[in-house]
Design a protein around this motif. Structure first.
Motif, short mmCIF file in Angstrom:
data_model
loop_
_atom_site.label_atom_id
_atom_site.label_comp_id
_atom_site.label_asym_id
_atom_site.label_seq_id
_atom_site.Cartn_x
_atom_site.Cartn_y
_atom_site.Cartn_z
N VAL A 61 0.71 -1.21 -0.09
CA VAL A 61 -0.01 -0.07 0.12
C VAL A 61 0.86 1.28 0.18
CG1 VAL A 61 -1.64 1.16 1.19
CG2 VAL A 61 -2.01 -1.07 0.88
N LYS A 62 1.84 1.26 0.97
CA LYS A 62 2.77 2.40 0.99
C LYS A 62 3.53 2.78 -0.50
CE LYS A 62 6.42 1.90 3.56
NZ LYS A 62 7.36 2.01 4.78
N GLU A 63 3.86 1.74 -1.01
CA GLU A 63 4.83 1.62 -2.18
C GLU A 63 3.98 1.57 -3.56
OE1 GLU A 63 8.22 -0.96 -1.60
OE2 GLU A 63 8.79 0.40 0.15
N MET A 64 2.72 1.78 -3.39
CA MET A 64 1.88 1.78 -4.46
C MET A 64 2.19 0.47 -5.57
SD MET A 64 1.86 5.74 -6.11
CE MET A 64 1.74 5.20 -7.77
N ARG A 65 1.85 -0.69 -4.92
CA ARG A 65 2.12 -2.03 -5.62
C ARG A 65 1.08 -3.09 -4.89
NH1 ARG A 65 7.16 -2.52 -3.90
NH2 ARG A 65 6.48 -3.06 -1.67
N THR A 66 0.80 -3.83 -5.86
CA THR A 66 0.11 -5.19 -5.59
C THR A 66 1.31 -6.24 -5.89
OG1 THR A 66 -1.85 -4.29 -6.10
CG2 THR A 66 -1.90 -6.68 -6.22
N THR A 67 1.26 -7.26 -5.00
CA THR A 67 2.26 -8.45 -5.08
C THR A 67 1.50 -9.48 -4.74
OG1 THR A 67 3.86 -7.21 -4.16
CG2 THR A 67 4.19 -9.52 -4.13
N LYS A 68 1.49 -10.51 -5.86
CA LYS A 68 1.07 -11.88 -5.65
C LYS A 68 2.17 -12.93 -5.49
CE LYS A 68 -3.23 -10.96 -8.17
NZ LYS A 68 -4.07 -11.51 -9.31
N MET A 69 2.18 -13.75 -4.66
CA MET A 69 3.15 -14.76 -4.33
C MET A 69 2.69 -16.18 -4.80
SD MET A 69 4.93 -13.48 -1.16
CE MET A 69 3.42 -12.88 -0.40
N LYS A 70 3.56 -16.95 -5.50
CA LYS A 70 3.23 -18.33 -5.99
C LYS A 70 4.49 -19.14 -5.92
CE LYS A 70 -0.64 -17.36 -8.38
NZ LYS A 70 -1.87 -18.01 -7.81
N GLU A 71 3.92 -20.43 -5.55
CA GLU A 71 4.97 -21.49 -5.44
C GLU A 71 5.75 -21.61 -6.65
OE1 GLU A 71 5.82 -22.78 -2.38
OE2 GLU A 71 4.61 -21.49 -1.45
N ARG A 72 5.11 -21.79 -7.82
CA ARG A 72 5.34 -21.94 -9.03
C ARG A 72 5.05 -20.85 -9.88
NH1 ARG A 72 9.47 -25.09 -9.65
NH2 ARG A 72 8.86 -25.09 -11.83
N LEU A 73 6.32 -20.28 -10.71
CA LEU A 73 5.87 -19.30 -11.72
C LEU A 73 6.65 -19.62 -12.94
CD1 LEU A 73 6.39 -15.90 -9.69
CD2 LEU A 73 4.19 -16.88 -10.86
N PRO A 74 6.38 -19.31 -14.09
CA PRO A 74 7.15 -19.54 -15.22
C PRO A 74 8.53 -18.96 -15.19
CG PRO A 74 4.95 -18.55 -15.91
CD PRO A 74 5.10 -18.57 -14.49
N VAL A 75 8.60 -18.20 -14.41
CA VAL A 75 10.23 -17.57 -14.04
C VAL A 75 10.59 -17.63 -12.62
CG1 VAL A 75 11.68 -15.38 -14.40
CG2 VAL A 75 9.79 -15.50 -15.84
N MET A 76 11.26 -18.79 -12.38
CA MET A 76 11.45 -19.21 -11.15
C MET A 76 13.01 -18.63 -10.69
SD MET A 76 9.16 -20.63 -10.10
CE MET A 76 9.82 -21.77 -8.49
#
Length: 150
Positions: free
Chosen positions: A89-104
């Motif tokens: 919120v403070k840094e104008m961002r939305t972060t989603k976390m995943k166990e697996r991503l196409p870029v690991m």
């Protein structure tokens, strides 16, 4: 046609830690209102010899906020990624976390009309900068598809 840029002008390779830092700090100032990232913050910090509390990151966030650039990030789940998300919120961002991503193990960052692939090899950090409009659109569309699916 001599007036048309060659396709090689659309892809550049920048090698070394200084280039890694320089290319990262350029992203918030590319003139657009959104920054996208996908990959491993842990790998990025190790390769950049920095941390989320380092001058590099604080400068990046400051430039992003000064330019009113919102950020969406999909990161490999980790303690660092969770720390980053706590400041969303403070840094104008939305972060989603995943166990697996196409870029690991690397970070793929998109801002303006550019995609920067940060190859997070601590012994040989380098950045592949892509400005080819079709490839940039492909990367951004893929990011949007992943974002909506998560």
């Amino acid at each position: 046609d001599a007036t048309k840029p060659s396709s090689s002008a659309f892809v550049e390779l920048h090698e070394g830690i200084d280039a890694f830092h320089e290319e990262y700090l350029k992203l918030p100032e590319l003139g657009h209102d959104e920054f996208l990232a996908i990959g491993s913050s842990d790998s990025f910090w190790k390769a950049s010899n920095a941390s989320m509390d380092s001058y590099l990151e604080r400068s990046f966030v400051s430039r992003r906020l000064k330019n009113n650039v919102y950020s969406r990030s999909m990161m490999v789940a980790s303690d660092d990624a969770e720390k980053i998300a706590r400041n969303d919120v403070k840094e104008m961002r939305t972060t989603k976390m995943k166990e697996r991503l196409p870029v690991m193990t690397n970070m793929l960052m998109m801002s303006g009309d550019q995609v920067s692939h940060f190859v997070c090899d601590a012994d040989f950090p380098h950045v592949i900068v892509i400005r080819d409009p079709e490839l940039v659109a492909l990367h951004k569309n893929y990011f949007e598809t992943l974002w909506r699916a998560s």
